[in-house]
Design an enzyme around this catalytic site. Sequence first.
Site, short mmCIF file in Angstrom:
data_model
loop_
_atom_site.label_atom_id
_atom_site.label_comp_id
_atom_site.label_asym_id
_atom_site.label_seq_id
_atom_site.Cartn_x
_atom_site.Cartn_y
_atom_site.Cartn_z
N TYR A 472 -51.64 97.12 -125.04
CA TYR A 472 -52.35 98.13 -124.48
C TYR A 472 -52.95 97.34 -123.19
CZ TYR A 472 -52.35 100.04 -129.20
OH TYR A 472 -51.71 100.32 -130.54
N HIS A 473 -51.87 96.65 -122.33
CA HIS A 473 -52.25 96.14 -121.15
C HIS A 473 -51.25 96.56 -119.92
CE1 HIS A 473 -54.29 92.54 -123.50
NE2 HIS A 473 -55.05 93.63 -123.51
#
Length: 551
Positions: A472-473
Site C-alpha cells: 500500500y505504498h
Amino acid sequence: MSSAEFDYVIAGAGSAGCVVATRLVQAGHSVLLLEAGEKDDSLFHKIPATVVKVFQQKSWPYMTLPQAECNNRSMLIAQGKVLGGGSSVNGMIYIRGQRQDYDDWARDWGCDGWAYEDVLPFFRRCEANESLGDRYHGETGPVHIGENRYRHPLTQACIRACEQMGLPYTNDFNGASQQGTGFYQTNIKNGERQSTSQTYLKSLTGNPKLTVITHALVHKVCLDNSASKATGVQYSVKGGAVVEAKARKEVIVSAGAFGSPKILLLSGIGPSQHLKDKGIQPLHDLPVGKNFHDHQHMSINATTKDNISIYEEDKGFSAVKHMLQWLWTRSGLMTSNILEGGAFIATDGSDRPDVQFHFLPLLDNFDNTPGEKPEAEAHGVSIKVGHLRSKSRGEVRLLSSNPADLVEIDAQILSHPDDLKNQVRAVKTALTAMEQPALKRLIKRVIEPDNISINDDKALETFVRQNIKTVYHPGGTCKLGQNPQDSVVDLQLRVHGVPNLRVIDMSICPQVPSGNTNAVAMMIGERGADLILHPENFQRQPSTTRETLYV
C-alpha cells in the site's frame, strides 16, 4: 450551480493535503479542503491496534487488473478514504527512506533541488521526536514521533534473530544509515494515533480561514475558457448537486496516487488518445497515470509451538480486558501498531539496504485479496518481506468519464525481470531469519512457503508469483520532472503548462523511497506548501550525472 471563492482549493485531505492546508491557513490564506471520505471521529481511529478494522472500513476498494506475471491474480490495493487519508488508517510506522533515494531523484531522474539535503529540513519540520535530537530529527513539529510502549515477545524474538544474522541493532532507521534491525518509531502519542488530521488540521480548530467539507467527490479542475489556467474545482457532496469552488490563487490536487491522476484526467489533462477514448476533450497532453509503481511483499508465516501470539486476543474476555485497559490507562496491547519492529537489509552485495522486514506477532493474511485464502486459525509469527525498489512500471487509467467510478490500475507487477529475482532473494533472507536460534526455538513449522527449500529458486519463484501483494505504498502517477514528455509536474510541483495548478502528494515520486511512505507524504506536503509560500527559497543544484531509469 452554486459557487464560493477561496484563496486556495485543495482536493484531498490526506497525509499531504492536511499539511498543505494547515501551512497555507497559518500564513493567513483562506482554504477550502475537500475530502471524499468522512470525518475521522471514530474511536477506532484513535486506537493503534484497531488498524486492520479502520483500514478495511475506511478505504477506497481499489483492485488491480489481473497481473500476467502473478498468475493472473487481481490484487487489493486499498487507500484511505477518510479525513487524514492514509495517516488515519495506516500502520503508523515512521520511515523516510534513504539518503540515496532522494539523491537518485536529483541525479538520475533530473529532479534538481530534491536531493536528500534539500528535503531533510522538511522532514525535520514535520516531527516532534521524543527521543532523537541530532541533525536528522525535529523536536517541535506537529506530529509526535516516538517509541512503542508495548513490545510483544515475538517481535523481540524477530529482532534478536536478525541480530544473529549479523544485522546491527538500531533505534533510528531515519538517521545516518537505514541498515539494521529494531523497533520502528511510530506516530503514536499517549497511546493514540497521530494522523495529519489529528495533528496538523486539529491545530486550526475554529479558524475561520479554513473550510473542510467531507463526503465531497471532486469531479474535475475548472480551467478558464482558453484552458490556460486553473480557476477552481467542481465537486458534489454525497451524490448531490454539482458545486463549483473558485480559487483566487491556486488549485492543489492532493488525492493520492490514484485520486490525483483521476482528477487530472477528468479535467482533460493527460494522454490525449486515452481521454478521447473516454469521451473527454483533451486540453493538455501529459503522461498522467504513467510511471505507476508500488512496494510489494510476501508473508513468511510460521506456526509457534506455544500459544504465544496475539491470535484471538481480539475476542471474548481478552478483547474486553484490552479495551478497558486502553480506555482507563492508554496502555497495553491496544497501544501497539502490531507492526512493531522490522529490519532493513542489504542483500545485493552493496551496503545499501534493498529489503525490508515487518514483524507481526501473529499469522498474517489480513491484506490478502478477498477470498484468496482462509483466515489463519493458529498461533504464529510472520515476517512480511519485500524488495524496496521496484523497476516495473504500470499505468493508472480512467474506467469512464463518470467521477464516481474508480480507476483502472494496470500495475504490471513483476513485469521487469529484475523484480522477480530481487523478491526471491528477499524471501530467502526472511527464511534465513526464521532459521536463527531466537526464532527456531519458538517455531513449530514454516507454513508459507510450505516445504520449499531455501535453495529451490524455481519453487520460490512460483511462491512469489502466487503470494506477492502490495504494501500500500503506490506512487509515481503524476511524476516530478523537468520535461513535459515524461513528467506531469515541474520541480515546484506545478502541472506543466497549466498555471495555478499543482499536485502535492505521493503521486509525484519518480521512484517511491525505500520504506513506508506516510513520512514521505508529509514531507512532500511541507515542501509543497513552502514552494507556494516562499518560491524564492527553491534552489536548483544541477547534477553532473543523469540518465533515465526504468523507461
